[in-house]
Scaffold this active site. Structure first.
Site: not given
Ligand SMILES: O=C(O)[C@H](O)COP(=O)(O)O
Ligand SMILES: [Mg+2]
Length: 415
Positions: A151, A177, A179-180, A269-270, A302, A310, A338-339, A362-363
């Site tokens: 990130k 990974k 990012d999308e 990735h969805r 995912h 989130k 994830s998320g 990620g974060g």
């Molecule tokens: O592609 C993902 O799965 C997200 O980027 C996850 O990011 P996050 O962990 O910062 O929410």
């Molecule tokens: Mg992402």
């Protein structure tokens, strides 16, 4: 000549044959329709009927779907095998999730679930590895595999990206990974990123003694995707990542053919799935999308974070269970959570959906006050604690990176 009307598509005494695809829909009929009228129109429009009475020579019922069950707002429809072109997912979806989603006879309709019969299922390849990626391509054994995405999601230069990758891998992460929305932009070219990441991956493997890999995002137009997959294979990568919904199932199927030859696993990735599944009584459920993805042959997908992260989730546990279930000999799929995850959420996540998962943050890695390397260590520590059944607070007493993460984020679900 025989007239074919809606009534020909409903039969509440009908018993589907073993080779028929049975779909479960939730239906809110239009205000001037009852469930039977709506159900018969769903079966008609999704197979070989239309709004008008058709005059045809002979019988066309071999290809007609039948609404055979109505329970409250749920209907079940059986589709004959001959309606489908085997191995062609776009064609299958144009039947069962096509015009009916916009039909005025229903105010709302949602494809909830499918019971996939053997002949249609076997016409698709399914995953090449599924959950066996844990031991065949990585050294994760029975613990959840871990992944992180650098990130900010776009904007890092290639040099920055690969430095973050190296710090994450050496901190205990298995998979880096993309990012999308990172593919081949001017600030971070696909080819440079691929080669440089794999160089650092090799260093990280040597340093840690663990196998590591890279979920490089090959999403693009058809030929571009295939070129990118080939490049990843030639460079010695074990995985590719595809944004399966935005790229489309035809593209996923094309990628799957090439990955068979090259021995690569597919991380799905969805992104954009929520356009189909977020409104609860309309669209296509995440369960059905995950089923489609399994047939098309992805190895990871995912499926959400069981409400801990989130993003809005739909029945993560139930979908994951389906992905692990028997499906006419097709391999299983490893679900990715994830998320919005961070180390403090891991014990509860494992409690809710078990250890047969990937945990991606990620974060929750790069937002660690002491940086990516410490963040990666904290995530791995939280997984090790959860798998060993050790209380995370107790584990943090002897693992400072985890302590810092818990002090920062606690066990709160972010928004
Ligand atoms: O592609 C993902 O799965 C997200 O980027 C996850 O990011 P996050 O962990 O910062 O929410
Ligand atoms: Mg992402």
């Amino acid at each position: 000549m025989t007239g074919i009307t809606y009534e020909d598509f409903i039969d509440l005494d009908y018993e589907p044959a073993d080779d028929e695809l049975v779909c479960d829909f939730r239906v809110t009929p239009a205000s001037d329709m009852d469930m039977e009228s709506a159900g018969s129109r769903v079966a008609s429009e999704s197979s070989n009927g239309t709004w008008a009475e058709l005059q045809v020579e002979g019988s066309i019922t071999d290809l007609s779907a039948t609404c055979f069950d109505i329970q409250g707002d749920r209907i079940r429809v059986a589709y004959p095998d001959a309606l489908f072109e085997h191995g062609n997912m776009p064609q299958v979806l144009s039947c069962i999730a096509g015009n009916i989603l916009g039909m005025k006879a229903v105010e709302r309709i949602r494809l909830l679930d499918c019971d996939w019969p053997e002949p249609l299922t076997s016409s698709f390849p399914g995953p090449q590895y599924g959950t066996s990626v844990r031991s065949e391509l990585l050294d994760a054994a029975d613990r959840p595999i871990t992944a992180t995405v650098p990130k900010p999601k776009v904007g890092l230069s290639t040099d920055q990206h690969v430095q973050v990758a190296y710090e994450a891998w050496t901190g205990g992460i298995d998979l880096l990974k993309d990012d999308e929305n990172l593919t081949d932009q001017s600030f971070n070219r696909y080819e440079d990123r691929l080669y440089q990441s794999l160089e650092r991956r090799d260093e990280a493997e040597e340093e840690t003694g663990e196998r590591k890999s890279y979920l490089v995002n090959v999403t693009g137009t058809g030929d571009q995707m295939l070129e990118r997959v080939q490049m990843a294979a030639d460079a010695g990568c074990e995985f590719v990542m595809v944004d399966v919904v935005t790229a489309g199932w035809a593209a996923v199927q094309q990628v799957r053919e090439l990955t068979e030859e090259e021995g690569l696993a597919i991380h799905a990735h969805r992104a954009m799935h929520a356009a189909f599944d977020r409104v609860p009584d309309h669209g296509v459920s995440m369960r059905a999308l995950a089923q489609v993805a399994r047939l098309c042959g992805v190895d990871h997908i995912h499926t959400g974070t069981a409400d801990l992260g989130k993003l809005e989730n739909e029945d993560t546990a139930g979908i994951n269970e389906w992905l692990a279930s028997d499906l006419h000999g097709l391999k299983d799929v490893l679900p990715m959570a994830s998320g919005g995850l961070h180390p403090g959420l891991v014990p509860e996540l494992v409690d809710r959906i078990g250890t047969n998962i990937g945990i991606q943050a990620g974060g929750g890695v790069h937002g660690h006050p002491d940086g990516t390397h410490a963040g990666a260590k904290a995530l791995r520590q939280s997984i090790d604690a959860a798998v060993a059944g050790i209380d995370i607070e107790e584990y943090a007493d002897t693992h400072p990176e985890l302590r810092t993460a818990l002090d920062k984020w606690g066990t709160e679900t972010p928004r």
